[in-house]
Scaffold this active site. Structure first.
Site, PDB file in Angstrom:
ATOM      1  N   ASN A 146       0.875  -0.256  11.033  1.00 36.10           N
ATOM      2  CA  ASN A 146       0.957  -1.196   9.914  1.00 36.10           C
ATOM      3  C   ASN A 146       1.938  -0.628   8.884  1.00 36.10           C
ATOM      4  OD1 ASN A 146       0.591  -2.892   7.752  1.00 36.10           O
ATOM      5  ND2 ASN A 146      -1.520  -2.266   7.328  1.00 36.10           N
ATOM      6  N   LYS A 182       2.955  -1.977   6.279  1.00 34.59           N
ATOM      7  CA  LYS A 182       2.661  -2.503   4.928  1.00 34.59           C
ATOM      8  C   LYS A 182       3.954  -2.992   4.267  1.00 34.59           C
ATOM      9  CE  LYS A 182      -1.187   0.643   4.610  1.00 34.59           C
ATOM     10  NZ  LYS A 182      -2.339   0.962   3.837  1.00 34.59           N
ATOM     11  N   HIS A 232      -6.937  -7.695   6.564  1.00 36.76           N
ATOM     12  CA  HIS A 232      -6.781  -6.294   6.123  1.00 36.76           C
ATOM     13  C   HIS A 232      -7.417  -6.172   4.741  1.00 36.76           C
ATOM     14  CE1 HIS A 232      -4.991  -2.557   4.773  1.00 36.76           C
ATOM     15  NE2 HIS A 232      -4.710  -2.290   6.037  1.00 36.76           N
ATOM     16  N   GLU A 237      -6.588  -4.740   2.128  1.00 39.75           N
ATOM     17  CA  GLU A 237      -5.666  -4.933   0.991  1.00 39.75           C
ATOM     18  C   GLU A 237      -5.464  -6.420   0.724  1.00 39.75           C
ATOM     19  OE1 GLU A 237      -2.504  -2.402   2.412  1.00 39.75           O
ATOM     20  OE2 GLU A 237      -3.783  -0.651   2.083  1.00 39.75           O
ATOM     21  N   GLU A 264     -11.925  -0.531   9.705  1.00 38.82           N
ATOM     22  CA  GLU A 264     -11.156   0.200   8.702  1.00 38.82           C
ATOM     23  C   GLU A 264     -12.018   0.438   7.464  1.00 38.82           C
ATOM     24  OE1 GLU A 264      -6.717   0.083   9.414  1.00 38.82           O
ATOM     25  OE2 GLU A 264      -7.149  -1.474   7.971  1.00 38.82           O
ATOM     26  N   GLY A 322      -5.390   5.149   3.429  1.00 39.82           N
ATOM     27  CA  GLY A 322      -4.384   5.724   2.539  1.00 39.82           C
ATOM     28  C   GLY A 322      -4.917   6.843   1.664  1.00 39.82           C
ATOM     29  N   SER A 381      -6.404   6.636   7.640  1.00 35.72           N
ATOM     30  CA  SER A 381      -5.820   7.982   7.647  1.00 35.72           C
ATOM     31  C   SER A 381      -5.796   8.619   9.038  1.00 35.72           C
ATOM     32  CB  SER A 381      -6.549   8.883   6.639  1.00 35.72           C
ATOM     33  OG  SER A 381      -6.427   8.340   5.333  1.00 35.72           O
TER      34      SER A 381
END
Ligand code: PEP
Length: 251
Positions: A10, A12, A96, A98, A168, A174, A214
């Site tokens: 990904n 991003k 996702h 985010e 996730e 991150g 991560s």
């Protein structure tokens, strides 16, 4: 039957065209193909045409980071899953964390997005996972069960084979804090049992379950050594070809 593994990167909202070109070049050059492992890259929408062209002569698959829950029409600024398919995408992410955070996407909207991606001919990688406070409160399974239930109540049985799920944990994305292989396996096995209850054992056994949060070259093998972890969704570590290739090789 052994499930195929998927290693998805990904990207991003990173990389300008030249950087994307260099990254794809590095991946194509260094890739030693494993027949049962698929590599997928997920550039931001504006890079899809370019990356799609660059991948024409490669086994690396293309995917998108999101799309509209509508197939097309009067939805200014949204992205049509039909267009993604026409640009050569095989996969698209849905839900996702985010996007759930930044755009308030609900479990139902995420499920509708996934359905519309599948209807357009894409495989949908649907992200689920809990926040740090939900993990600490011990309510993470309830959160994930609700996300999985919304999905399997929306996608009809004959299309469920096009779903991939990605666990996730938000606290691991991150942050450099990875779920331990045991923590991840506990949730993956729980997700598989939820799918079995909602859609039957056959669907549950065939559905790839990816871990994301991560993931790096030095933890990839131990995570994927677990029986219910069928691959990785990788953010930061997918932006360097050497690192991403090592993760692929660890599968
Ligand atoms: C992600 O963005 O899906 C992700 C898992 O990011 P990272 O690997 O950087 O934690």
């Amino acid at each position: 039957m052994a499930r195929k593994k998927i290693i998805a990167g990904n990207w991003k909202m990173n990389l300008l065209p030249k950087e994307a070109w260099e990254l794809v070049d590095g991946l194509k050059e260094g890739l030693v193909i494993k027949p049962l492992v698929e590599m997928v890259v997920l550039p931001q929408t504006g890079l899809l045409s370019l990356v799609g062209e660059l991948l024409q002569d490669s086994v690396i698959s293309l995917g998108a980071q999101t799309s509209s829950k509508y197939r097309n029409g009067a939805h200014t600024g949204d992205g049509s899953p039909d267009l993604l398919r026409a640009l050569g995408c095989r996969y698209a992410l849905s839900g996702h964390s985010e996007r759930r955070q930044d755009h308030g996407e609900s479990d139902l909207e995420v499920a509708e997005q996934a359905l519309s991606q599948i209807a357009a001919g894409l495989k949908s990688i649907v992200c689920v996972g809990e926040s740090l406070s939900e993990r600490e409160a011990g309510s993470y399974k309830e959160k994930i069960a609700a996300q999985v239930k919304a999905l399997y109540s929306t996608v009809p049985k004959e299309l469920m084979g096009e779903l991939v799920l990605a666990y996730e944990p938000i606290w691991a994305i991150g942050t450099g804090k990875t779920a331990s292989p045991e923590q991840a396996e506990e949730v993956h096995s729980f997700i598989r049992s939820q799918i079995a209850a909602l859609a039957g054992e056959a669907v549950a056994n065939l559905t790839p379950l990816l871990y994301g949060g991560s993931a790096k070259a030095d933890n990839a093998a131990s995570l994927m050594g677990k029986p219910n972890i069928d691959g990785l969704l990788v953010g930061g570590a997918s932006l360097k070809s050497d690192e991403f290739l090592k993760i692929y090789q660890a599968s």
